[in-house]
Scaffold this active site. Structure first.
Site, PDB file in Angstrom:
ATOM      1  N   PRO A 252     -11.817   5.432  46.411  1.00 44.42           N
ATOM      2  CA  PRO A 252     -13.077   4.667  46.436  1.00 44.42           C
ATOM      3  C   PRO A 252     -14.035   5.117  45.337  1.00 44.42           C
ATOM      4  O   PRO A 252     -14.091   6.299  44.974  1.00 44.42           O
ATOM      5  CB  PRO A 252     -13.648   4.974  47.823  1.00 44.42           C
ATOM      6  CG  PRO A 252     -12.466   5.398  48.641  1.00 44.42           C
ATOM      7  CD  PRO A 252     -11.570   6.111  47.678  1.00 44.42           C
TER       8      PRO A 252
ATOM      9  N   GLU B  38     -20.721   6.194  32.928  1.00 44.78           N
ATOM     10  CA  GLU B  38     -21.373   6.515  31.659  1.00 44.78           C
ATOM     11  C   GLU B  38     -21.398   8.020  31.405  1.00 44.78           C
ATOM     12  O   GLU B  38     -21.271   8.476  30.264  1.00 44.78           O
ATOM     13  CB  GLU B  38     -22.799   5.964  31.655  1.00 44.78           C
ATOM     14  CG  GLU B  38     -22.896   4.452  31.668  1.00 44.78           C
ATOM     15  CD  GLU B  38     -22.725   3.849  33.064  1.00 44.78           C
ATOM     16  OE1 GLU B  38     -22.669   2.625  33.188  1.00 44.78           O
ATOM     17  OE2 GLU B  38     -22.650   4.629  34.051  1.00 44.78           O
TER      18      GLU B  38
END
Length: 430
Positions: free
Chosen positions: A272, A64
């Site tokens: 990752p 976000e």
């Protein structure tokens, strides 16, 4: 059940669980010390006192925050004298805010959703508007904003069928929350329809598109990708797994020997999602007796088989070095991650079968030929092999992906106009 009763029991339950929540925060701090820092902010005690009337933007975590970056920069450029407050809930989100914006914004953790914490926080920052990115709805947060006359816009809003079903189960809380929203700026018409079905007034709905299409690629990104490929050998094929979660790296590592038989020069680039997984991913590579290089430990060599990106904030330049990208979070039932960054780079991109969190974006790219879907994990090898074998197929998909991203830009400007509309109603700074 009335909203008053529902929120009373919600608040009571949250209060009773608060010791467990704090202990869990401390427990997570074993792997990421950031969870044990600045804990006072989570109770509404904050280090900053910005001028009143600012824009308060809440971005839960890394995704976000990255999505909000073009909006933040556009707002700052247009309104340099209006304070901008950004809250997150995770340390990785906090790190991303500091990396992207430095001291140009006020940054704090969002307090726990209890009225005494939220009211303390809102009285301290005195915002003109709260902009919540995507769909992070908290009953007491919205009630406290209403009480203190702070308008709330839900920006870049998305709502999957699964999430809508979850909200529907708690209609006594959901409907009042939606009624307290001044505007919902939805990514797609399908998202908007789900908000309406849950009780949002149609007059408060606006379809703005996804701000994630407004990604900008730094001018030096391609060159950094070339430099990285030169470490490995610039003729080698590179398969990237972006924003991976547990079990996904292992799936690709298990496929690697078979893929390498077909493509002996193959480099597997693992990125990752969370820093606490860097060591486990490297250990998974070692356990398979593959030659691994960590990005933080220096340059790779021509015999590196697996390259683990154990740094943060370098996604674009890492993906710039790839020939084919598989989006993480989609090979397991997590919901997928945003594929627009590789698309903007013109990279051929695949997603696994679990992409509900970004269904509208994936569907848009796929319809235009800018992305493909691995229909089932069992078919991963066949689909990946087909694209690794055909550079023309990859180039055509990547070119179309880039064109689709360009054609869908503009959501940032529309969302900025919405923010300005509501700020004008409550402050005299514009």
């Amino acid at each position: 059940m009335s909203e008053c009763v529902a929120r009373f029991f919600y608040t009571l339950l949250f209060t009773l669980l608060l010791p467990v929540i704090v202990l869990r925060l401390w427990w997570r701090g074993r792997k990421n010390p950031g969870y044990r820092q600045r804990i006072g902010e989570r109770f509404g005690f904050i280090p900053h006192r910005p001028q009143p009337g600012g824009l308060w933007l809440h971005a839960v975590s890394v995704g976000e925050t990255l999505a909000s970056a073009p909006l933040v920069k556009a707002f700052q450029q247009k309104h340099p004298n209006i304070p901008l407050i950004i809250t997150t809930t995770t340390p990785t989100g906090s790190e991303q805010v500091r990396r992207l914006f430095g001291q140009q914004v006020y940054h704090m953790y969002l307090p726990y959703d209890l009225p005494w914490f939220m009211n303390r926080f809102i009285r301290s920052i005195r915002p003109g508007l709260l902009l919540v990115m995507e769909t992070e709805l908290w009953p007491n947060l919205l009630a406290c904003c209403e009480e203190q006359k702070v308008p709330v816009v839900l920006g870049n809003a998305r709502l999957s069928e699964k999430s809508a079903a979850g909200y529907e189960k708690f209609a006594a809380l959901t409907q009042p929350m939606l009624q307290r929203l001044s505007r919902v700026a939805a990514q797609h018409r399908n998202d908007g329809e789900r908000f309406l079905a849950l009780g949002l007034e149609e007059s408060r709905l606006e379809i703005t598109g996804s701000v994630k299409f407004d990604v900008s690629v730094p001018a030096d990104c391609t060159q950094k990708g070339v430099e990285l490929r030169n470490e490995w050998g610039n003729e080698r094929r590179v398969l990237a797994l972006a924003s991976s979660h547990p079990e996904e790296d292992e799936q690709l590592l298990n496929l690697y020997p078979a893929l390498q038989q077909q493509f002996p020069d193959l480099v597997l680039l693992l990125i990752p999602r969370h820093p606490e997984r860097f060591d486990p991913v490297v250990n998974a590579v070692h356990s398979r007796q593959l030659k691994v290089q960590r990005r933080s430990k220096g340059p790779a060599t021509s015999d590196t088989q697996v390259y683990v990106a154990d740094t943060m904030g370098e996604m674009l330049q890492l993906l710039a070095a790839a020939d084919l990208v598989v989006m993480g979070g989609s090979l397991i039932p997590h919901g997928g991650h945003n594929p627009i960054e590789p698309a903007a780079l013109g990279k051929a991109t695949l997603t696994g079968p679990h992409y509900t969190n970004f269904a509208a974006i994936v569907d848009t790219l796929k319809e235009e030929g800018g992305m493909d879907i691995i229909p089932a994990v069992s078919q991963s090898k066949a689909v990946i092999s087909r694209y690794l074998a055909d550079s023309g197929l990859r180039d055509a998909m990547g070119a179309q992906a880039r064109a689709t991203v360009e054609a869908n830009k503009g959501a940032v400007a529309r969302l900025l106009a919405t923010c300005e509309e509501f700020l004008r109603l409550v402050v005299s700074l514009l």
